[in-house]
Design a protein around this motif. Structure first.
Motif, PDB file in Angstrom:
ATOM      1  N   LEU A   1       0.697  -1.190  -0.061  1.00  0.00           N
ATOM      2  CA  LEU A   1       0.126  -0.105   0.061  1.00  0.00           C
ATOM      3  C   LEU A   1       0.810   1.321  -0.143  1.00  0.00           C
ATOM      4  O   LEU A   1       0.311   2.509  -0.503  1.00  0.00           O
ATOM      5  CB  LEU A   1      -0.725   0.027   1.070  1.00  0.00           C
ATOM      6  N   THR A   2       2.042   1.284   0.542  1.00  0.00           N
ATOM      7  CA  THR A   2       2.863   2.569   0.805  1.00  0.00           C
ATOM      8  C   THR A   2       4.291   2.199   0.561  1.00  0.00           C
ATOM      9  O   THR A   2       4.489   1.020   1.015  1.00  0.00           O
ATOM     10  CB  THR A   2       2.540   3.117   2.088  1.00  0.00           C
ATOM     11  N   ASP A   3       5.252   3.111   0.208  1.00  0.00           N
ATOM     12  CA  ASP A   3       6.415   3.016   0.316  1.00  0.00           C
ATOM     13  C   ASP A   3       6.997   2.897   1.745  1.00  0.00           C
ATOM     14  O   ASP A   3       8.307   2.680   2.103  1.00  0.00           O
ATOM     15  CB  ASP A   3       7.094   3.984  -0.644  1.00  0.00           C
ATOM     16  N   LEU A   4       6.406   3.537   2.432  1.00  0.00           N
ATOM     17  CA  LEU A   4       6.879   3.804   4.074  1.00  0.00           C
ATOM     18  C   LEU A   4       6.700   2.321   4.511  1.00  0.00           C
ATOM     19  O   LEU A   4       5.860   1.623   4.376  1.00  0.00           O
ATOM     20  CB  LEU A   4       5.937   4.656   4.841  1.00  0.00           C
ATOM     21  N   GLN A   5       7.765   1.966   5.405  1.00  0.00           N
ATOM     22  CA  GLN A   5       7.941   0.596   5.992  1.00  0.00           C
ATOM     23  C   GLN A   5       6.827   0.420   6.988  1.00  0.00           C
ATOM     24  O   GLN A   5       6.446   1.238   7.742  1.00  0.00           O
ATOM     25  CB  GLN A   5       9.403   0.517   6.807  1.00  0.00           C
ATOM     26  N   LEU A   6       5.829  -0.459   7.059  1.00  0.00           N
ATOM     27  CA  LEU A   6       5.229  -1.126   7.932  1.00  0.00           C
ATOM     28  C   LEU A   6       5.919  -2.214   8.687  1.00  0.00           C
ATOM     29  O   LEU A   6       6.519  -2.855   8.180  1.00  0.00           O
ATOM     30  CB  LEU A   6       3.671  -1.684   7.326  1.00  0.00           C
ATOM     31  N   THR A   7       5.430  -2.425   9.895  1.00  0.00           N
ATOM     32  CA  THR A   7       6.081  -3.287  10.987  1.00  0.00           C
ATOM     33  C   THR A   7       5.529  -4.726  10.561  1.00  0.00           C
ATOM     34  O   THR A   7       4.725  -4.596   9.830  1.00  0.00           O
ATOM     35  CB  THR A   7       5.688  -3.097  12.364  1.00  0.00           C
ATOM     36  N   PRO A   8       6.311  -5.714  10.690  1.00  0.00           N
ATOM     37  CA  PRO A   8       5.829  -6.983  10.257  1.00  0.00           C
ATOM     38  C   PRO A   8       4.581  -7.459  11.063  1.00  0.00           C
ATOM     39  O   PRO A   8       3.758  -8.184  10.356  1.00  0.00           O
ATOM     40  CB  PRO A   8       7.081  -7.978  10.683  1.00  0.00           C
ATOM     41  N   TRP A   9       4.390  -7.160  12.411  1.00  0.00           N
ATOM     42  CA  TRP A   9       3.016  -7.318  13.003  1.00  0.00           C
ATOM     43  C   TRP A   9       2.132  -6.689  12.534  1.00  0.00           C
ATOM     44  O   TRP A   9       0.924  -7.003  12.469  1.00  0.00           O
ATOM     45  CB  TRP A   9       3.228  -7.282  14.424  1.00  0.00           C
ATOM     46  N   ASP A  10       2.203  -5.186  12.023  1.00  0.00           N
ATOM     47  CA  ASP A  10       0.958  -4.567  11.506  1.00  0.00           C
ATOM     48  C   ASP A  10       0.637  -5.339  10.122  1.00  0.00           C
ATOM     49  O   ASP A  10      -0.496  -5.310   9.784  1.00  0.00           O
ATOM     50  CB  ASP A  10       1.243  -3.171  11.284  1.00  0.00           C
ATOM     51  N   VAL A  11       1.428  -5.746   9.207  1.00  0.00           N
ATOM     52  CA  VAL A  11       1.285  -6.274   7.916  1.00  0.00           C
ATOM     53  C   VAL A  11       0.451  -7.754   8.247  1.00  0.00           C
ATOM     54  O   VAL A  11      -0.536  -7.858   7.753  1.00  0.00           O
ATOM     55  CB  VAL A  11       2.589  -6.356   7.463  1.00  0.00           C
ATOM     56  N   GLU A  12       0.841  -8.467   9.097  1.00  0.00           N
ATOM     57  CA  GLU A  12       0.061  -9.776   9.479  1.00  0.00           C
ATOM     58  C   GLU A  12      -1.056  -9.314  10.056  1.00  0.00           C
ATOM     59  O   GLU A  12      -2.000  -9.901   9.398  1.00  0.00           O
ATOM     60  CB  GLU A  12       1.194 -10.436  10.716  1.00  0.00           C
ATOM     61  N   ASP A  13      -1.336  -8.382  10.908  1.00  0.00           N
ATOM     62  CA  ASP A  13      -2.520  -8.124  11.554  1.00  0.00           C
ATOM     63  C   ASP A  13      -3.520  -7.665  10.341  1.00  0.00           C
ATOM     64  O   ASP A  13      -4.885  -8.137  10.440  1.00  0.00           O
ATOM     65  CB  ASP A  13      -2.411  -7.048  12.699  1.00  0.00           C
ATOM     66  N   ILE A  14      -3.347  -6.700   9.556  1.00  0.00           N
ATOM     67  CA  ILE A  14      -3.914  -6.205   8.452  1.00  0.00           C
ATOM     68  C   ILE A  14      -4.271  -7.348   7.473  1.00  0.00           C
ATOM     69  O   ILE A  14      -5.533  -7.306   7.148  1.00  0.00           O
ATOM     70  CB  ILE A  14      -3.269  -5.009   7.887  1.00  0.00           C
TER      71      ILE A  14
END
Length: 187
Positions: free
Chosen positions: A113-126
């Motif tokens: 969704l974004t070039d800005l880094q998301l944490t692995p746990w936020d990626v997993e939860d979303i």
């Protein structure tokens, strides 16, 4: 009304939105989803104290909009904004596929969704919550809003924004004033 899916460092806000095209005054509405960064807050109080949650910096937005001058479910104005500069969205990128097929794929891989880094746990939860987020968006789709009054009830917090749009129209003579009436009334 907005639905908030709040994670560790980001949140996804889902709501119905209404807007007026500034160029030709056509009306658009439908589901809006925004990925926003949470602003860290200083801890307060005891171990049991409620903590502040500040959902602020927009990172990405999807607007799954119908044009009101077309049939319900037309998605003629469905688009997304892949990034923001401060609070301002980038140019519209119109969807090339059906929104209800596109959105689950995007949320299944939130790091896209974004070039800005998301944490692995936020990626997993979303990713895990993708179906629930899509369902919330479907409940706020244009097809679920069948009158100007209902649309206003879902977006009355945007009254000031609608007034800004009304003040900036290039072709106010083309405006469907009857449909905009609920937002035009004094507070």
């Amino acid at each position: 009304m907005q639905h908030a899916f709040v994670y560790d460092e980001v949140a996804i806000l889902v709501r119905h939105w209404f807007e007026i095209d500034l160029n030709d005054s056509h009306l658009e509405h439908g589901a809006r989803l925004e990925l926003r960064r949470l602003v860290p807050q200083e801890r307060r109080g005891t171990e049991s104290a409620a903590q502040k949650v500040l959902v602020d910096q927009p990172l990405w937005r999807a607007d799954l909009f119908d044009r009101l001058d077309g049939p319900p479910g037309n998605f003629a104005a469905a688009h997304f904004h892949p990034y923001f500069t401060g609070p301002e969205p980038s140019e519209r990128h119109y969807l090339q596929e059906a929104p209800w097929e596109w959105l689950p794929k995007k949320l299944a891989d939130p790091s896209s969704l974004t070039d800005l880094q998301l944490t692995p746990w936020d990626v997993e939860d979303i990713s895990r919550d993708a179906a629930e987020i899509v369902e919330a968006a479907r409940r706020r789709a244009a097809t679920e809003c069948t009158s100007a009054e209902q649309c206003f009830a879902w977006t009355r917090d945007a009254r000031q924004t609608v007034h800004v749009m009304l003040d900036r129209l290039e072709r106010p003579d083309l405006l469907d004033r009857d449909h905009v009436l609920p937002w035009s009334r004094p507070s």
